[in-house]
Design a protein around this motif. Sequence first.
Motif, PDB file in Angstrom:
ATOM      1  N   VAL A  38       0.796  -0.998   0.002  1.00 30.56           N
ATOM      2  CA  VAL A  38      -0.167  -0.144  -0.205  1.00 30.56           C
ATOM      3  C   VAL A  38       1.026   1.180  -0.045  1.00 30.56           C
ATOM      4  CG1 VAL A  38      -0.003   0.045   2.381  1.00 30.56           C
ATOM      5  CG2 VAL A  38      -2.035   0.971   1.227  1.00 30.56           C
ATOM      6  N   GLN A  39       0.271   2.112  -0.452  1.00 27.89           N
ATOM      7  CA  GLN A  39       1.134   3.608  -0.482  1.00 27.89           C
ATOM      8  C   GLN A  39       0.901   4.349   0.933  1.00 27.89           C
ATOM      9  OE1 GLN A  39      -0.148   6.174  -3.847  1.00 27.89           O
ATOM     10  NE2 GLN A  39       1.444   5.498  -5.170  1.00 27.89           N
ATOM     11  N   ALA A  40       1.880   5.194   1.143  1.00 23.31           N
ATOM     12  CA  ALA A  40       1.670   5.803   2.483  1.00 23.31           C
ATOM     13  C   ALA A  40       0.668   6.735   2.527  1.00 23.31           C
ATOM     14  CB  ALA A  40       3.027   6.761   2.457  1.00 23.31           C
ATOM     15  N   GLY A  41       0.044   6.335   3.704  1.00 19.29           N
ATOM     16  CA  GLY A  41      -1.391   7.400   3.905  1.00 19.29           C
ATOM     17  C   GLY A  41      -2.578   6.181   3.558  1.00 19.29           C
ATOM     18  N   GLY A  42      -2.097   5.050   3.029  1.00 20.12           N
ATOM     19  CA  GLY A  42      -3.239   4.071   2.888  1.00 20.12           C
ATOM     20  C   GLY A  42      -3.648   3.393   4.042  1.00 20.12           C
ATOM     21  N   SER A  43      -4.541   2.415   3.668  1.00 23.71           N
ATOM     22  CA  SER A  43      -5.091   1.541   4.816  1.00 23.71           C
ATOM     23  C   SER A  43      -4.869  -0.178   4.547  1.00 23.71           C
ATOM     24  CB  SER A  43      -6.436   1.767   5.166  1.00 23.71           C
ATOM     25  OG  SER A  43      -6.431   3.160   5.676  1.00 23.71           O
ATOM     26  N   LEU A  44      -4.923  -0.746   5.311  1.00 28.22           N
ATOM     27  CA  LEU A  44      -4.797  -2.338   5.216  1.00 28.22           C
ATOM     28  C   LEU A  44      -5.400  -3.019   6.455  1.00 28.22           C
ATOM     29  CD1 LEU A  44      -1.344  -3.225   4.051  1.00 28.22           C
ATOM     30  CD2 LEU A  44      -3.459  -3.376   2.824  1.00 28.22           C
ATOM     31  N   SER A  45      -6.050  -4.058   6.292  1.00 24.82           N
ATOM     32  CA  SER A  45      -6.710  -4.699   7.408  1.00 24.82           C
ATOM     33  C   SER A  45      -6.092  -6.065   7.606  1.00 24.82           C
ATOM     34  CB  SER A  45      -8.208  -4.695   7.320  1.00 24.82           C
ATOM     35  OG  SER A  45      -8.952  -5.505   8.349  1.00 24.82           O
ATOM     36  N   LEU A  46      -5.675  -6.526   8.622  1.00 26.63           N
ATOM     37  CA  LEU A  46      -5.341  -8.187   9.201  1.00 26.63           C
ATOM     38  C   LEU A  46      -6.170  -8.664   9.716  1.00 26.63           C
ATOM     39  CD1 LEU A  46      -1.677  -7.280  10.154  1.00 26.63           C
ATOM     40  CD2 LEU A  46      -2.503  -7.649   7.531  1.00 26.63           C
ATOM     41  N   SER A  47      -6.316 -10.034   9.683  1.00 24.66           N
ATOM     42  CA  SER A  47      -7.306 -10.729  10.423  1.00 24.66           C
ATOM     43  C   SER A  47      -6.430 -11.998  10.734  1.00 24.66           C
ATOM     44  CB  SER A  47      -8.614 -11.103   9.844  1.00 24.66           C
ATOM     45  OG  SER A  47      -8.372 -11.877   8.716  1.00 24.66           O
ATOM     46  N   CYS A  48      -6.829 -12.583  11.830  1.00 23.31           N
ATOM     47  CA  CYS A  48      -6.176 -13.926  12.482  1.00 23.31           C
ATOM     48  C   CYS A  48      -7.227 -14.774  13.115  1.00 23.31           C
ATOM     49  CB  CYS A  48      -4.838 -13.537  13.119  1.00 23.31           C
ATOM     50  SG  CYS A  48      -4.209 -14.888  14.052  1.00 23.31           S
ATOM     51  N   ALA A  49      -7.377 -16.004  12.667  1.00 27.49           N
ATOM     52  CA  ALA A  49      -8.526 -17.029  12.946  1.00 27.49           C
ATOM     53  C   ALA A  49      -7.502 -18.094  13.657  1.00 27.49           C
ATOM     54  CB  ALA A  49      -9.227 -17.207  12.046  1.00 27.49           C
ATOM     55  N   ALA A  50      -8.036 -18.341  14.864  1.00 28.47           N
ATOM     56  CA  ALA A  50      -7.494 -19.458  15.648  1.00 28.47           C
ATOM     57  C   ALA A  50      -8.251 -20.675  15.519  1.00 28.47           C
ATOM     58  CB  ALA A  50      -7.232 -19.128  17.083  1.00 28.47           C
ATOM     59  N   SER A  51      -8.041 -21.806  15.339  1.00 34.84           N
ATOM     60  CA  SER A  51      -8.659 -23.070  15.575  1.00 34.84           C
ATOM     61  C   SER A  51      -8.010 -24.242  15.944  1.00 34.84           C
ATOM     62  CB  SER A  51      -8.981 -23.411  14.085  1.00 34.84           C
ATOM     63  OG  SER A  51      -7.832 -23.653  13.365  1.00 34.84           O
ATOM     64  N   GLY A  52      -8.636 -25.177  16.221  1.00 39.85           N
ATOM     65  CA  GLY A  52      -8.208 -26.338  16.968  1.00 39.85           C
ATOM     66  C   GLY A  52      -8.657 -26.661  18.425  1.00 39.85           C
ATOM     67  N   ARG A  53      -7.894 -27.274  19.443  1.00 42.73           N
ATOM     68  CA  ARG A  53      -8.154 -27.551  20.433  1.00 42.73           C
ATOM     69  C   ARG A  53      -8.111 -26.241  21.417  1.00 42.73           C
ATOM     70  NH1 ARG A  53      -5.544 -32.168  24.569  1.00 42.73           N
ATOM     71  NH2 ARG A  53      -7.343 -31.877  26.315  1.00 42.73           N
ATOM     72  N   ILE A  54      -9.258 -25.723  21.744  1.00 40.20           N
ATOM     73  CA  ILE A  54      -9.266 -24.379  22.181  1.00 40.20           C
ATOM     74  C   ILE A  54     -10.472 -24.609  23.385  1.00 40.20           C
ATOM     75  CG2 ILE A  54      -9.690 -21.955  21.965  1.00 40.20           C
ATOM     76  CD1 ILE A  54      -8.897 -21.810  19.381  1.00 40.20           C
ATOM     77  N   PHE A  55      -9.940 -24.232  24.633  1.00 42.19           N
ATOM     78  CA  PHE A  55     -11.084 -23.900  25.655  1.00 42.19           C
ATOM     79  C   PHE A  55     -11.661 -22.481  25.766  1.00 42.19           C
ATOM     80  CE2 PHE A  55     -13.711 -24.037  29.311  1.00 42.19           C
ATOM     81  CZ  PHE A  55     -13.116 -23.461  30.264  1.00 42.19           C
ATOM     82  N   VAL A  56     -10.608 -21.602  25.806  1.00 40.93           N
ATOM     83  CA  VAL A  56     -10.683 -20.221  25.875  1.00 40.93           C
ATOM     84  C   VAL A  56      -9.442 -19.550  25.514  1.00 40.93           C
ATOM     85  CG1 VAL A  56      -9.885 -19.851  28.364  1.00 40.93           C
ATOM     86  CG2 VAL A  56     -11.611 -18.304  27.132  1.00 40.93           C
ATOM     87  N   ILE A  57      -9.512 -18.251  24.906  1.00 41.61           N
ATOM     88  CA  ILE A  57      -8.417 -17.592  24.209  1.00 41.61           C
ATOM     89  C   ILE A  57      -8.461 -16.563  25.286  1.00 41.61           C
ATOM     90  CG2 ILE A  57      -7.214 -16.350  22.648  1.00 41.61           C
ATOM     91  CD1 ILE A  57      -8.476 -18.131  20.507  1.00 41.61           C
ATOM     92  N   ASN A  58      -7.476 -16.176  25.878  1.00 41.77           N
ATOM     93  CA  ASN A  58      -7.310 -14.957  26.880  1.00 41.77           C
ATOM     94  C   ASN A  58      -6.799 -13.995  25.893  1.00 41.77           C
ATOM     95  OD1 ASN A  58      -8.184 -16.126  29.173  1.00 41.77           O
ATOM     96  ND2 ASN A  58      -6.293 -16.934  29.659  1.00 41.77           N
ATOM     97  N   GLY A  59      -5.593 -13.214  26.068  1.00 47.19           N
ATOM     98  CA  GLY A  59      -5.025 -12.137  25.442  1.00 47.19           C
ATOM     99  C   GLY A  59      -4.873 -12.585  23.885  1.00 47.19           C
ATOM    100  N   MET A  60      -4.935 -11.714  22.897  1.00 47.04           N
ATOM    101  CA  MET A  60      -4.666 -11.837  21.599  1.00 47.04           C
ATOM    102  C   MET A  60      -3.604 -10.583  21.339  1.00 47.04           C
ATOM    103  SD  MET A  60      -7.871 -13.357  19.774  1.00 47.04           S
ATOM    104  CE  MET A  60      -7.068 -14.311  18.644  1.00 47.04           C
TER     105      MET A  60
END
Length: 122
Positions: free
Chosen positions: A12-34
């Motif tokens: 992206v050019q300076a001044g622009g925007s981007l969006s990131l995402s991150c999905a967790a999967s698998g054996r998860i009871f609870v996710i505390n901090g991300m």
Amino acid sequence: QVQLVESGGGLVQAGGSLSLSCAASGRIFVINGMGWYRQAPGKQRELVATITRGGSANYVDSVKGRFTISRDNAKNTVYLQMNSLKPEDTAVYYCNAKVVRSVLIRIEDDYWGQGTQVTVSS
């Protein structure tokens, strides 16, 4: 095990925007901090932003007012909206999740995404 899969990023050019995402999967009871970390060439990995399960966020000073971290607990997903990007934001961005996998053994482990490249041109 637990897997973190990131998406988003790019060029992206300076001044622009981007969006990131991150999905967790698998054996998860609870996710505390991300959170999101980044590592630029020749530099150490640094924290960008973190968010608690309750939604409290913290940012490194250099991104305050430009980046927004959020999460969807139902989807085990964390997001990073990056606005007003600068060339110095160029780095590989990694998501992190502090996961408790078992209700019986409440040990919190750190998991990392594979990293996604963000490049900001001047």
